[in-house]
Design a protein around this motif. Sequence first.
Motif, mmCIF file in Angstrom:
data_model
loop_
_atom_site.group_PDB
_atom_site.id
_atom_site.type_symbol
_atom_site.label_atom_id
_atom_site.label_comp_id
_atom_site.label_asym_id
_atom_site.label_seq_id
_atom_site.Cartn_x
_atom_site.Cartn_y
_atom_site.Cartn_z
ATOM 1 N N VAL A 1 -11.023 -16.946 -107.961
ATOM 2 C CA VAL A 1 -11.792 -15.842 -108.532
ATOM 3 C C VAL A 1 -12.135 -14.821 -107.465
ATOM 4 O O VAL A 1 -12.026 -13.603 -107.682
ATOM 5 C CB VAL A 1 -13.061 -16.392 -109.221
ATOM 6 C CG1 VAL A 1 -13.993 -15.255 -109.634
ATOM 7 C CG2 VAL A 1 -12.692 -17.239 -110.434
ATOM 8 N N ASP A 2 -12.558 -15.280 -106.304
ATOM 9 C CA ASP A 2 -12.898 -14.357 -105.219
ATOM 10 C C ASP A 2 -11.682 -13.546 -104.779
ATOM 11 O O ASP A 2 -11.772 -12.337 -104.545
ATOM 12 C CB ASP A 2 -13.458 -15.156 -104.040
ATOM 13 C CG ASP A 2 -13.943 -14.261 -102.913
ATOM 14 O OD1 ASP A 2 -15.119 -13.893 -102.903
ATOM 15 O OD2 ASP A 2 -13.111 -13.924 -102.032
ATOM 16 N N HIS A 3 -10.529 -14.217 -104.700
ATOM 17 C CA HIS A 3 -9.322 -13.496 -104.284
ATOM 18 C C HIS A 3 -8.949 -12.413 -105.289
ATOM 19 O O HIS A 3 -8.628 -11.278 -104.903
ATOM 20 C CB HIS A 3 -8.163 -14.492 -104.144
ATOM 21 C CG HIS A 3 -6.825 -13.837 -103.944
ATOM 22 N ND1 HIS A 3 -6.474 -13.226 -102.760
ATOM 23 C CD2 HIS A 3 -5.780 -13.695 -104.794
ATOM 24 C CE1 HIS A 3 -5.248 -12.725 -102.890
ATOM 25 N NE2 HIS A 3 -4.803 -12.996 -104.102
ATOM 26 N N ILE B 1 -16.422 1.177 -112.557
ATOM 27 C CA ILE B 1 -17.197 2.348 -112.133
ATOM 28 C C ILE B 1 -16.761 2.810 -110.752
ATOM 29 O O ILE B 1 -16.642 4.013 -110.476
ATOM 30 C CB ILE B 1 -18.701 2.009 -112.167
ATOM 31 C CG1 ILE B 1 -19.164 1.878 -113.614
ATOM 32 C CG2 ILE B 1 -19.512 3.067 -111.449
ATOM 33 C CD1 ILE B 1 -20.605 1.474 -113.770
ATOM 34 N N ALA B 2 -16.508 1.829 -109.857
ATOM 35 C CA ALA B 2 -16.044 2.203 -108.520
ATOM 36 C C ALA B 2 -14.711 2.941 -108.593
ATOM 37 O O ALA B 2 -14.503 3.945 -107.902
ATOM 38 C CB ALA B 2 -15.930 0.951 -107.651
ATOM 39 N N SER B 3 -13.817 2.470 -109.455
ATOM 40 C CA SER B 3 -12.529 3.146 -109.595
ATOM 41 C C SER B 3 -12.698 4.537 -110.194
ATOM 42 O O SER B 3 -12.054 5.502 -109.773
ATOM 43 C CB SER B 3 -11.602 2.309 -110.485
ATOM 44 O OG SER B 3 -11.382 1.031 -109.921
ATOM 45 N N ARG C 1 -9.244 -6.629 -106.099
ATOM 46 C CA ARG C 1 -9.985 -5.696 -106.956
ATOM 47 C C ARG C 1 -9.455 -5.738 -108.395
ATOM 48 O O ARG C 1 -9.260 -4.702 -109.034
ATOM 49 C CB ARG C 1 -9.893 -4.274 -106.401
ATOM 50 C CG ARG C 1 -10.445 -4.133 -104.990
ATOM 51 C CD ARG C 1 -10.265 -2.712 -104.493
ATOM 52 N NE ARG C 1 -10.652 -2.572 -103.100
ATOM 53 C CZ ARG C 1 -11.870 -2.232 -102.679
ATOM 54 N NH1 ARG C 1 -12.822 -1.997 -103.571
ATOM 55 N NH2 ARG C 1 -12.135 -2.113 -101.393
ATOM 56 N N SER C 2 -9.224 -6.961 -108.890
ATOM 57 C CA SER C 2 -8.718 -7.148 -110.258
ATOM 58 C C SER C 2 -9.602 -8.155 -110.992
ATOM 59 O O SER C 2 -9.193 -9.289 -111.258
ATOM 60 C CB SER C 2 -7.264 -7.632 -110.236
ATOM 61 O OG SER C 2 -6.423 -6.710 -109.595
ATOM 62 N N PRO C 3 -10.840 -7.761 -111.317
ATOM 63 C CA PRO C 3 -11.722 -8.717 -112.003
ATOM 64 C C PRO C 3 -11.210 -9.123 -113.377
ATOM 65 O O PRO C 3 -11.568 -10.190 -113.880
ATOM 66 C CB PRO C 3 -13.046 -7.946 -112.098
ATOM 67 C CG PRO C 3 -12.671 -6.510 -111.995
ATOM 68 C CD PRO C 3 -11.473 -6.461 -111.087
ATOM 69 N N ALA C 4 -10.378 -8.279 -114.000
ATOM 70 C CA ALA C 4 -9.821 -8.673 -115.297
ATOM 71 C C ALA C 4 -8.957 -9.926 -115.153
ATOM 72 O O ALA C 4 -9.042 -10.864 -115.956
ATOM 73 C CB ALA C 4 -9.012 -7.525 -115.884
ATOM 74 N N LEU C 5 -8.099 -9.969 -114.111
ATOM 75 C CA LEU C 5 -7.288 -11.170 -113.875
ATOM 76 C C LEU C 5 -8.152 -12.366 -113.500
ATOM 77 O O LEU C 5 -7.814 -13.507 -113.790
ATOM 78 C CB LEU C 5 -6.269 -10.890 -112.762
ATOM 79 C CG LEU C 5 -5.086 -9.999 -113.129
ATOM 80 C CD1 LEU C 5 -4.198 -9.787 -111.916
ATOM 81 C CD2 LEU C 5 -4.284 -10.615 -114.267
ATOM 82 N N LEU D 1 -16.333 -6.785 -114.022
ATOM 83 C CA LEU D 1 -15.389 -5.810 -114.547
ATOM 84 C C LEU D 1 -15.986 -4.408 -114.527
ATOM 85 O O LEU D 1 -15.338 -3.431 -114.126
ATOM 86 C CB LEU D 1 -14.988 -6.206 -115.967
ATOM 87 C CG LEU D 1 -13.724 -5.590 -116.551
ATOM 88 C CD1 LEU D 1 -12.516 -6.023 -115.748
ATOM 89 C CD2 LEU D 1 -13.557 -6.015 -118.006
ATOM 90 N N GLY D 2 -17.228 -4.287 -114.949
ATOM 91 C CA GLY D 2 -17.867 -2.980 -114.977
ATOM 92 C C GLY D 2 -18.090 -2.397 -113.605
ATOM 93 O O GLY D 2 -17.910 -1.191 -113.389
ATOM 94 N N ARG D 3 -18.460 -3.241 -112.655
ATOM 95 C CA ARG D 3 -18.686 -2.745 -111.297
ATOM 96 C C ARG D 3 -17.392 -2.198 -110.705
ATOM 97 O O ARG D 3 -17.365 -1.126 -110.099
ATOM 98 C CB ARG D 3 -19.241 -3.868 -110.427
ATOM 99 C CG ARG D 3 -19.500 -3.455 -108.986
ATOM 100 C CD ARG D 3 -20.108 -4.600 -108.194
ATOM 101 N NE ARG D 3 -20.223 -4.222 -106.793
ATOM 102 C CZ ARG D 3 -21.237 -3.530 -106.288
ATOM 103 N NH1 ARG D 3 -22.219 -3.133 -107.099
ATOM 104 N NH2 ARG D 3 -21.290 -3.231 -105.010
#
Length: 792
Positions: free
Chosen positions: A133-135, A186-188, A141-145, A181-183
């Motif tokens: 999960v951390d990776h 928003i950064a993107s 930067r893929s929290p969806a995956l 996912l939201g964080r």
Amino acid sequence: MSRGRIADSLLAGLASAVVAWPLTTLFAPNTWIRPTLVVIAMVVLAGVVGRLLTTSWIGVAASQLVGLVLVSSWLYGRGHLWHGLPTPDMVLAFNNLLVQARETIQNYAAPAPTNRGITLAIGLVIGVAAIIVDHLAVMRRSPALAGLPLLTAYLISASNSGDALNPLYFLVAAAVWLLLLGRQGIASLRRWSTTVPMSTTGRAHHDDRDGVYGYAAVGRTLAIGGLVCAVVLPLVIPHLPTRYLIDGLGRSSDATGYSDGQVGLRTTLDLTRSLESPSTSPILTYTTNAPRLTPLRVGVLNRYDGEWKPDPEDVERSRLRQVDPPADLDPSVPRETYRISVDDSRIEAPQIAAPTPVVAGDLGRVPWGIDRQTSVVSVGRTASSYSFSYLALSPTAESLAQPTTRPGGGVVPETLQVDPDSADRVSALVRQVVPRGANRIEAARAIQQYLREDGGFTYSLNVPETIRNDFGQLEKPDPISLFLRSKIGYCVQFATAMIMMSREAGIPARMGIGFLPGTANRGVYTVTGAQAHAWPELYFEGIGWLPFEPTPSGQQTTVAPPYSLAPTGDSEQTPEQSATSGPTGSATTTAANRNDPGATSAPTTTDTGSGVGSWLSDRTATIALWLGLGLLVGILGALAVPLAARNRLRRRLRHAPDDAGRVEVEWQSMVERIGDLGVIPPRGSTPRQAGRFYQREAYLEGDQSTALRRVVDGVEQSRYMRPGSGTVTDIRTDTAAVVKAVAGVRRRKDRLRATWWPTEGVTEWRERRDALTQALRQPLDRFAQWRESRRS
């Protein structure tokens, strides 16, 4: 410290922790929680430090793995360390602990006991999940995956618990993932949404030029809606069968809690608590060539002291093929040999459901044997598929007409012991029910007939705990007396009463437990948890133990064996005649009930009906109904936005003040619909400039170009002509032609988006949402004003 991405790392660690929370339903006590949280904290810390030292994802993952190994060694490998570092002995120790964890999962139903092996296994599994999960969420930067490993960890708990998980487990885990996912979203958005330098301290002014806050508002709305749907929809859609972790924790711990995992019937039966919560979950399926079905026995109980208890096991298990018939079965007893083949059995070892008496069997590579009660048992592993050959006995009237003297020899003494607490009532009832001088089969038939029909008993799972005496006072007698006085119970009570009455009459009797024959569909029988059953077995010399059926048909459909029914004429019924007679000998086996669970005749396949019911089972019809409803709901949902757009246009046209206003509405609607197709004129364009833009971008010519020209002329006329100087041209037909022409040169995905997600429809739903929010907020605002006025 931005390279360390501390906030994102903490969120990723929190997500890994909350998906481990449902494991509290699988293991008890929860002593694994603290060490698992320490493991997650080490993974987070190692990830932050690794990112500060290197930008290589391999280096960061390696540092986290090293941290996982070290913290696991410190927590679980004490005594096998060298100056705090793991040694080869620790590897062997970890192997032993993981073997212990595997055996615990295989041999226990949820909640399983938490030992050192379970604690280590959970820590390692959640630790590896936290690294993945951390990776994905932080490094890539893929929290969806990252939701995939989180979902996998969550499903380990969801699919192995005996009951449905509390929705709170899912909501918390989903909420943390949505924060990740939201964080990231928003950064993107801040990086690519504008070229104007933005403040990093939040909303410095009351504007939203970069669109972040609007984006976040829409995201929150979608997230809340998604979570609500995820909780509500499973309540109304059909559930597909699941599979469980190495056939272990998915089992229910008692006989009343059937799940789609393995199950086991109680071998200690409490008369007030067995079968309280029947389930329709499938237990096994089978085929057979027998013309008359019998219950599938799992075990036998002899001893009763307020509850039924099993005898100690006494069986030698091996991979048998042939089994000798029971030693007390006389060779002269008429018999037929039939075969049963079982598939997808979920009954846990050592229990096996099979007819009796068995004479041959094939359980594949699973060792099995016959215990002293002639029940089939397995060892080591569950037999999911097997086959048996068994004897169907047809004893003659003469062989059953035995005296009721108490036999000796091989009969177990417990099978003649009457419960002392209810002995007086049972004795009086036997004198009332059994005719004087009756032989063994006559006494058994009289007792069965009294309990099944003549005594006024009622089948119900709601067993009373007390009863009123002749003086109106509540009493709580022993369970057997309570049943005989209240005359309310289910199979366990009926079977127990017949056993005690038979013993009092001098007939050895015991309890058989197992399942009714099940329901048929195209020659395949399915047995469910709700068809768990108990029945009495009475002993006859030279024949052995014969099952009887005192339980009347209630939630379970039961049919008494032919030999247990009294003859209707001068001579005894033949088995063929009895197979079509009910408890009183009348013909009751019709085409409508041939597939009832417990029916004595196997269903025929000569039905030539052309209706849907002739080839659809109840379960298939139910699934088809739910699929149809789901399809209807999906169609209505897909039409929601387009219909809202059409309704909005009609309302705006209806509320337009005059013809010029209606032309303006038609023009704005055309601009929005063409914009949905991806053709957007420059901001501030006049109708003529917009017309030239549309003609150039959409390659309009001929009639299409003429229609566009009429639209532009009509709009200019409605805007600039003097009031009352002429008639305003209706442009509705021309606007539809222009939109159709533009759609013809656009890509398919643009046309689909314009058709199913029009801007006017989205705007309409947004306005409705805002209106509803405002309507709900007004009472709260008034209440707040009232409270403020009270304070002042």
